[in-house]
Motif scaffolding. Structure first.
Motif, PDB file in Angstrom:
ATOM      1  N   LYS A  44       9.048  14.320  -4.049  1.00 48.47           N
ATOM      2  CA  LYS A  44       8.754  14.627  -2.646  1.00 48.47           C
ATOM      3  C   LYS A  44       8.052  13.421  -2.040  1.00 48.47           C
ATOM      4  CE  LYS A  44       6.457  17.768   0.478  1.00 48.47           C
ATOM      5  NZ  LYS A  44       5.208  18.483   0.686  1.00 48.47           N
ATOM      6  N   HIS A  45       8.828  12.636  -1.302  1.00 48.71           N
ATOM      7  CA  HIS A  45       8.300  11.407  -0.707  1.00 48.71           C
ATOM      8  C   HIS A  45       7.152  11.716   0.246  1.00 48.71           C
ATOM      9  CE1 HIS A  45      11.493   9.003  -2.397  1.00 48.71           C
ATOM     10  NE2 HIS A  45      12.389   9.833  -1.902  1.00 48.71           N
ATOM     11  N   ILE A  46       6.277  10.763   0.404  1.00 49.71           N
ATOM     12  CA  ILE A  46       5.182  10.899   1.363  1.00 49.71           C
ATOM     13  C   ILE A  46       5.779  10.936   2.768  1.00 49.71           C
ATOM     14  CG2 ILE A  46       4.769   8.407   1.536  1.00 49.71           C
ATOM     15  CD1 ILE A  46       1.736   9.125   1.630  1.00 49.71           C
ATOM     16  N   SER A  47       5.254  11.796   3.609  1.00 48.28           N
ATOM     17  CA  SER A  47       5.767  11.902   4.975  1.00 48.28           C
ATOM     18  C   SER A  47       5.147  10.811   5.844  1.00 48.28           C
ATOM     19  CB  SER A  47       5.432  13.276   5.560  1.00 48.28           C
ATOM     20  OG  SER A  47       4.049  13.367   5.836  1.00 48.28           O
ATOM     21  N   ALA A  48       5.756  10.580   6.986  1.00 44.86           N
ATOM     22  CA  ALA A  48       5.246   9.584   7.930  1.00 44.86           C
ATOM     23  C   ALA A  48       3.839   9.971   8.390  1.00 44.86           C
ATOM     24  CB  ALA A  48       6.189   9.447   9.124  1.00 44.86           C
ATOM     25  N   GLU A  49       3.632  11.253   8.639  1.00 43.28           N
ATOM     26  CA  GLU A  49       2.313  11.724   9.082  1.00 43.28           C
ATOM     27  C   GLU A  49       1.251  11.498   8.004  1.00 43.28           C
ATOM     28  OE1 GLU A  49       0.095  15.878  10.324  1.00 43.28           O
ATOM     29  OE2 GLU A  49       2.267  15.760  10.535  1.00 43.28           O
ATOM     30  N   GLU A  50       1.595  11.824   6.754  1.00 37.89           N
ATOM     31  CA  GLU A  50       0.656  11.611   5.651  1.00 37.89           C
ATOM     32  C   GLU A  50       0.339  10.126   5.482  1.00 37.89           C
ATOM     33  OE1 GLU A  50       1.788  15.199   2.546  1.00 37.89           O
ATOM     34  OE2 GLU A  50       3.216  13.554   2.815  1.00 37.89           O
ATOM     35  N   LEU A  51       1.369   9.291   5.574  1.00 41.56           N
ATOM     36  CA  LEU A  51       1.185   7.852   5.430  1.00 41.56           C
ATOM     37  C   LEU A  51       0.318   7.295   6.550  1.00 41.56           C
ATOM     38  CD1 LEU A  51       1.845   5.273   3.847  1.00 41.56           C
ATOM     39  CD2 LEU A  51       3.871   5.025   5.286  1.00 41.56           C
ATOM     40  N   ASP A  86       6.388  -3.426   8.975  1.00 41.04           N
ATOM     41  CA  ASP A  86       7.233  -3.629   7.795  1.00 41.04           C
ATOM     42  C   ASP A  86       6.691  -2.847   6.598  1.00 41.04           C
ATOM     43  OD1 ASP A  86       8.975  -5.422   9.106  1.00 41.04           O
ATOM     44  OD2 ASP A  86       7.739  -7.154   8.543  1.00 41.04           O
ATOM     45  N   TYR A  87       5.376  -2.956   6.355  1.00 37.96           N
ATOM     46  CA  TYR A  87       4.782  -2.233   5.235  1.00 37.96           C
ATOM     47  C   TYR A  87       5.042  -0.740   5.368  1.00 37.96           C
ATOM     48  CZ  TYR A  87       2.228  -6.472   3.911  1.00 37.96           C
ATOM     49  OH  TYR A  87       1.890  -7.741   3.512  1.00 37.96           O
ATOM     50  N   ARG A  88       4.845  -0.211   6.566  1.00 38.01           N
ATOM     51  CA  ARG A  88       5.059   1.219   6.806  1.00 38.01           C
ATOM     52  C   ARG A  88       6.513   1.588   6.527  1.00 38.01           C
ATOM     53  NH1 ARG A  88       6.647   4.866  10.758  1.00 38.01           N
ATOM     54  NH2 ARG A  88       5.316   6.732  10.930  1.00 38.01           N
ATOM     55  N   LYS A  89       7.433   0.791   7.063  1.00 38.47           N
ATOM     56  CA  LYS A  89       8.867   1.058   6.902  1.00 38.47           C
ATOM     57  C   LYS A  89       9.267   1.057   5.421  1.00 38.47           C
ATOM     58  CE  LYS A  89      11.720  -2.309   7.398  1.00 38.47           C
ATOM     59  NZ  LYS A  89      12.495  -3.438   7.879  1.00 38.47           N
ATOM     60  N   TYR A  90       8.804   0.063   4.668  1.00 44.03           N
ATOM     61  CA  TYR A  90       9.185  -0.027   3.263  1.00 44.03           C
ATOM     62  C   TYR A  90       8.579   1.096   2.423  1.00 44.03           C
ATOM     63  CZ  TYR A  90      11.454  -4.489   4.067  1.00 44.03           C
ATOM     64  OH  TYR A  90      12.303  -5.467   4.517  1.00 44.03           O
ATOM     65  N   ILE A  91       7.337   1.469   2.698  1.00 43.74           N
ATOM     66  CA  ILE A  91       6.721   2.573   1.945  1.00 43.74           C
ATOM     67  C   ILE A  91       7.471   3.871   2.217  1.00 43.74           C
ATOM     68  CG2 ILE A  91       4.659   4.019   1.688  1.00 43.74           C
ATOM     69  CD1 ILE A  91       2.987   1.455   2.280  1.00 43.74           C
ATOM     70  N   LEU A  92       7.857   4.102   3.460  1.00 45.09           N
ATOM     71  CA  LEU A  92       8.578   5.332   3.794  1.00 45.09           C
ATOM     72  C   LEU A  92      10.001   5.341   3.241  1.00 45.09           C
ATOM     73  CD1 LEU A  92       7.386   5.976   7.449  1.00 45.09           C
ATOM     74  CD2 LEU A  92       6.792   7.295   5.393  1.00 45.09           C
ATOM     75  N   SER A  93      10.594   4.159   3.093  1.00 43.82           N
ATOM     76  CA  SER A  93      11.983   4.099   2.620  1.00 43.82           C
ATOM     77  C   SER A  93      12.102   4.099   1.097  1.00 43.82           C
ATOM     78  CB  SER A  93      12.689   2.874   3.189  1.00 43.82           C
ATOM     79  OG  SER A  93      12.164   1.688   2.625  1.00 43.82           O
ATOM     80  N   GLU A  94      11.070   3.687   0.399  1.00 43.78           N
ATOM     81  CA  GLU A  94      11.140   3.567  -1.064  1.00 43.78           C
ATOM     82  C   GLU A  94       9.798   3.956  -1.680  1.00 43.78           C
ATOM     83  OE1 GLU A  94      12.321   3.319  -4.626  1.00 43.78           O
ATOM     84  OE2 GLU A  94      13.813   2.806  -3.117  1.00 43.78           O
ATOM     85  N   VAL A 102      -2.813   7.757  -5.447  1.00 44.43           N
ATOM     86  CA  VAL A 102      -3.634   7.909  -4.253  1.00 44.43           C
ATOM     87  C   VAL A 102      -4.364   9.231  -4.405  1.00 44.43           C
ATOM     88  CG1 VAL A 102      -3.687   8.156  -1.752  1.00 44.43           C
ATOM     89  CG2 VAL A 102      -2.012   6.622  -2.806  1.00 44.43           C
ATOM     90  N   ILE A 103      -5.667   9.154  -4.464  1.00 46.15           N
ATOM     91  CA  ILE A 103      -6.491  10.347  -4.651  1.00 46.15           C
ATOM     92  C   ILE A 103      -7.227  10.612  -3.337  1.00 46.15           C
ATOM     93  CG2 ILE A 103      -8.365  11.397  -5.970  1.00 46.15           C
ATOM     94  CD1 ILE A 103      -7.653   9.357  -8.240  1.00 46.15           C
ATOM     95  N   ILE A 104      -7.009  11.788  -2.781  1.00 43.32           N
ATOM     96  CA  ILE A 104      -7.677  12.182  -1.541  1.00 43.32           C
ATOM     97  C   ILE A 104      -8.757  13.199  -1.908  1.00 43.32           C
ATOM     98  CG2 ILE A 104      -7.423  13.224   0.750  1.00 43.32           C
ATOM     99  CD1 ILE A 104      -5.687  10.768   0.472  1.00 43.32           C
ATOM    100  N   ILE A 105      -9.980  12.889  -1.535  1.00 37.41           N
ATOM    101  CA  ILE A 105     -11.095  13.810  -1.730  1.00 37.41           C
ATOM    102  C   ILE A 105     -11.763  13.961  -0.369  1.00 37.41           C
ATOM    103  CG2 ILE A 105     -13.258  14.290  -2.939  1.00 37.41           C
ATOM    104  CD1 ILE A 105     -12.225  12.405  -5.181  1.00 37.41           C
ATOM    105  N   ASP A 106     -11.559  15.127   0.229  1.00 35.88           N
ATOM    106  CA  ASP A 106     -12.057  15.415   1.571  1.00 35.88           C
ATOM    107  C   ASP A 106     -11.526  14.378   2.553  1.00 35.88           C
ATOM    108  OD1 ASP A 106     -13.351  17.643   0.493  1.00 35.88           O
ATOM    109  OD2 ASP A 106     -15.119  16.468   0.005  1.00 35.88           O
ATOM    110  N   ASP A 107     -12.386  13.585   3.169  1.00 33.77           N
ATOM    111  CA  ASP A 107     -11.911  12.615   4.156  1.00 33.77           C
ATOM    112  C   ASP A 107     -11.831  11.196   3.605  1.00 33.77           C
ATOM    113  OD1 ASP A 107     -14.624  12.275   3.948  1.00 33.77           O
ATOM    114  OD2 ASP A 107     -14.950  11.940   6.079  1.00 33.77           O
ATOM    115  N   LYS A 108     -11.890  11.050   2.267  1.00 27.98           N
ATOM    116  CA  LYS A 108     -11.831   9.722   1.645  1.00 27.98           C
ATOM    117  C   LYS A 108     -10.546   9.576   0.834  1.00 27.98           C
ATOM    118  CE  LYS A 108     -16.780   9.239   1.306  1.00 27.98           C
ATOM    119  NZ  LYS A 108     -17.826   9.976   0.679  1.00 27.98           N
TER     120      LYS A 108
END
Length: 125
Positions: A44-51, A86-94, A102-108
């Motif tokens: 399940k790829h990361i979504s644009a909103e999450e990124l 470019d970074y955003r585009k490549y992360i979303l495409s691959e 990537v570890i999310i703990i609350d707002d960090k």
């Protein structure tokens, strides 16, 4: 109402289930018992909103970009001057271009597998 809900006790990890480093970090930090939501980025790829949310936390898309990915050199990206778009585009495409885990703990957000990043994540558990 949605804005209030956004940072209420969020615990999530973006990882690859086949990555030994990700699995070692998950086990070392005992994240299975800490109430984390796990997202295997290959399935399940990361979504644009999450990124976009992660980039705000980290300050840039470049901070989320994995230059160690095999495709980084094979696509000739190492010879280009990449922009934030470019970074955003490549992360979303691959998925391999997202630095992990990537570890999310609350707002960090804690991005990558360096000892410093992992120690910081552990200190916020």
């Amino acid at each position: 109402m949605q804005a209030i809900k956004k940072y209420v006790e969020m615990r999530k990890i973006y990882h690859l289930s086949t990555c030994n480093t990700c699995q070692r970090i998950i086990n070392d930090l005992d994240l299975h018992h800490e109430g984390f939501e796990f997202q295997n980025i290959k399935e399940k790829h990361i979504s644009a909103e999450e990124l976009d949310d992660l980039a705000k936390k980290e300050g840039s898309y470049e901070a989320l970009f994995n230059r160690r990915a095999m495709k980084y050199r094979s696509m000739g990206l190492n010879e280009m001057d990449l922009t934030e778009d470019d970074y955003r585009k490549y992360i979303l495409s691959e998925y391999t271009f997202l630095k992990r885990p990537v570890i999310i703990i609350d707002d960090k957000a804690f991005v990558g597998n360096s000892k410093k990043v992992i120690a910081a994540a552990q200190g916020n558990l």
